[in-house]
Write a protein that holds these residues in place. Structure first.
Motif, PDB file in Angstrom:
ATOM      1  N   MET A 214       0.829  -1.204   0.000  1.00  0.00           N
ATOM      2  CA  MET A 214       0.000   0.000   0.000  1.00  0.00           C
ATOM      3  C   MET A 214       0.869   1.261   0.000  1.00  0.00           C
ATOM      4  SD  MET A 214      -2.958  -1.358  -0.136  1.00  0.00           S
ATOM      5  CE  MET A 214      -3.952   0.120   0.051  1.00  0.00           C
ATOM      6  N   PHE A 215       2.003   1.205   0.671  1.00  0.00           N
ATOM      7  CA  PHE A 215       2.950   2.317   0.683  1.00  0.00           C
ATOM      8  C   PHE A 215       3.459   2.606  -0.730  1.00  0.00           C
ATOM      9  CE2 PHE A 215       7.630   3.392   1.584  1.00  0.00           C
ATOM     10  CZ  PHE A 215       7.392   4.760   1.643  1.00  0.00           C
ATOM     11  N   VAL A 216       3.862   1.550  -1.428  1.00  0.00           N
ATOM     12  CA  VAL A 216       4.357   1.714  -2.802  1.00  0.00           C
ATOM     13  C   VAL A 216       3.270   2.301  -3.697  1.00  0.00           C
ATOM     14  CG1 VAL A 216       5.122   0.461  -4.855  1.00  0.00           C
ATOM     15  CG2 VAL A 216       6.130  -0.059  -2.627  1.00  0.00           C
ATOM     16  N   THR A 217       2.046   1.822  -3.551  1.00  0.00           N
ATOM     17  CA  THR A 217       0.939   2.371  -4.339  1.00  0.00           C
ATOM     18  C   THR A 217       0.761   3.853  -4.049  1.00  0.00           C
ATOM     19  OG1 THR A 217      -0.206   0.240  -4.375  1.00  0.00           O
ATOM     20  CG2 THR A 217      -1.537   2.188  -4.820  1.00  0.00           C
ATOM     21  N   GLY A 218       0.880   4.225  -2.771  1.00  0.00           N
ATOM     22  CA  GLY A 218       0.778   5.628  -2.405  1.00  0.00           C
ATOM     23  C   GLY A 218       1.859   6.472  -3.061  1.00  0.00           C
ATOM     24  N   LEU A 219       3.087   5.963  -3.096  1.00  0.00           N
ATOM     25  CA  LEU A 219       4.173   6.676  -3.761  1.00  0.00           C
ATOM     26  C   LEU A 219       3.923   6.803  -5.260  1.00  0.00           C
ATOM     27  CD1 LEU A 219       7.284   5.001  -2.039  1.00  0.00           C
ATOM     28  CD2 LEU A 219       6.399   7.298  -1.603  1.00  0.00           C
ATOM     29  N   GLN A 220       3.468   5.729  -5.869  1.00  0.00           N
ATOM     30  CA  GLN A 220       3.238   5.726  -7.307  1.00  0.00           C
ATOM     31  C   GLN A 220       2.169   6.726  -7.738  1.00  0.00           C
ATOM     32  OE1 GLN A 220       2.276   1.597  -7.907  1.00  0.00           O
ATOM     33  NE2 GLN A 220       4.402   0.985  -8.240  1.00  0.00           N
ATOM     34  N   ASN A 221       1.184   6.926  -6.885  1.00  0.00           N
ATOM     35  CA  ASN A 221       0.045   7.765  -7.245  1.00  0.00           C
ATOM     36  C   ASN A 221       0.168   9.212  -6.796  1.00  0.00           C
ATOM     37  OD1 ASN A 221      -1.271   5.613  -8.471  1.00  0.00           O
ATOM     38  ND2 ASN A 221      -2.314   4.998  -6.595  1.00  0.00           N
ATOM     39  N   ALA A 222       1.330   9.592  -6.269  1.00  0.00           N
ATOM     40  CA  ALA A 222       1.498  10.955  -5.766  1.00  0.00           C
ATOM     41  C   ALA A 222       2.697  11.635  -6.412  1.00  0.00           C
ATOM     42  CB  ALA A 222       1.676  10.920  -4.249  1.00  0.00           C
TER      43      ALA A 222
END
Length: 380
Positions: free
Chosen positions: A288-296
């Protein structure tokens, strides 16, 4: 590079944020308190207490001298358990017919597990007791959280490396109807309390699809929390709120072996952390952390020392994928870490030139960061 319809932000939070809004959560002070409690423990049984004290003394023979001692101490409690697990696997491969050997290893491993759980119960109990803020500190933390969650109207992902509940409490106060964490909204699991009764508590989320789409603010605990618990076979993963932990005297329940669950956290040295984070629920948290980085396209890092290899690896991997680099604001207190150390954690070397085009470092601490010029530049 993703397309951003809204202003998204990924927020990585380390111990510096907790200290900024509650100085009692300083790791050196916590470690000193842990050592005092371990040395004065009398309630877990002579063998367990003796082993726990021996491990603590071996880990910190000179006493508590720095914040790094926290990781040295907690890492020591888990090291023996992991070693014995490897021995059991080795014995199964090399001496599969020697049942007595396997039985002896399992017996020692069970004792090591109890010592580990007892030691970590003291660690987390100290953190739990200190996971409160006075009125002024709480108000300041609420102001910080409100600034982040209102300035960015898209997805807001807080990846928390702390085990305390300060940030959770602040998010619930500021935007309760819009926030979700790793506790499942409706799925329950049954756990045994100190009195031997079974009760239902929220489960931890199992997959990314368990997170509700409609909640734009997420709180992810990368290395677990005082509220994260599991049974020994890792078939039950539960979230216990503060009221449950207090009313059921959960820390003593662990030490007295009167509950079927124990804390599930990454309290390990750097060498063992990489293995721990491949296990549930940490693997999901990192996903979920990686997804957050990818989408910001805005990354905010608060109170983090850049010393966790698994965390740095995810930052580097996603940063390297970006042709257009994200805007990064690092909030720390004092001279450390240096700009070179921060840039290196993102995979940025001397050959890449100046990091000032994408990296801003504020060294005045988290309290009031939203009122600074660095914040204004970051959100522009």
């Amino acid at each position: 590079m993703p397309s951003f319809d809204s202003r998204n932000v990924a927020v990585l939070v380390g111990n510096g944020l907790s200290i900024a809004f509650n100085p009692d959560l300083n790791l050196r002070a916590i470690t000193a308190e842990m050592m005092d409690r371990i040395q004065s423990a009398t309630d877990e049984g002579n063998d367990v207490v003796a082993a726990m004290r021996e491990i603590a003394q071996r880990a910190l023979p000179q006493g508590v001298n720095s914040e790094d001692d926290f990781e040295m101490l907690v890492g020591a409690f888990g090291a023996e358990t992991r070693t014995l697990s490897y021995l059991d696997q080795l014995a199964a491969l090399t001496e599969p017919k020697k049942k007595k050997l396997r039985k002896a290893i399992k017996r020692v491993a069970a004792f090591a597990e109890r010592v580990r759980d007892t030691g970590l119960s003291h660690v987390l109990e100290v953190i739990f007791e200190r996971s409160v803020s006075n009125h002024e500190d709480a108000r300041n933390l609420h102001a910080f959280v409100e600034a982040v969650t209102t300035t960015f109207d898209g997805k807001v992902v807080f990846a928390n490396l702390n085990y305390d509940t300060l940030l959770l409490a602040a998010l619930l106060h500021v935007c309760q109807s819009d926030v979700t964490d790793m506790g499942h909204g409706f799925r329950k699991v049954r756990v045994t309390t100190r009195t031997g009764e079974e009760t239902e508590v929220p489960a931890l989320r199992a997959t990314a699809s368990d997170f509700p789409v409609g909640r734009r603010v997420q709180l992810i605990h990368l290395h677990g929390s005082v509220t994260f618990w599991s049974n020994a076979p890792k078939t039950i993963f539960a979230k216990l709120d503060r009221a449950f932990l207090e009313s059921h005297d959960q820390w003593n329940s662990v030490r007295e072996q009167k509950t079927n669950i124990r804390p599930v956290v990454v309290l390990a040295n750097q060498k063992d952390k990489s293995a721990h984070v491949e296990e549930h629920p940490f693997k999901l948290a990192y996903e979920m952390f990686v997804t957050g980085l990818q989408n910001a396209d805005h990354w905010l890092v608060v109170g983090y020392s850049f010393k966790d290899d698994p965390v740095n690896a995810k930052l580097r991997e996603e940063f390297a994928e970006r042709e257009e680099k994200p805007k990064v604001l690092v909030v720390t207190f004092g001279d450390q870490p240096s700009r070179k150390e921060v840039a290196r954690a993102f995979g940025w070397g001397k050959e890449d030139g100046s990091s000032k085009s994408w990296l801003t470092i504020n060294r005045d601490g988290a309290n009031g960061i939203q009122n600074t010029d660095d914040w204004s530049d970051f959100i522009a």
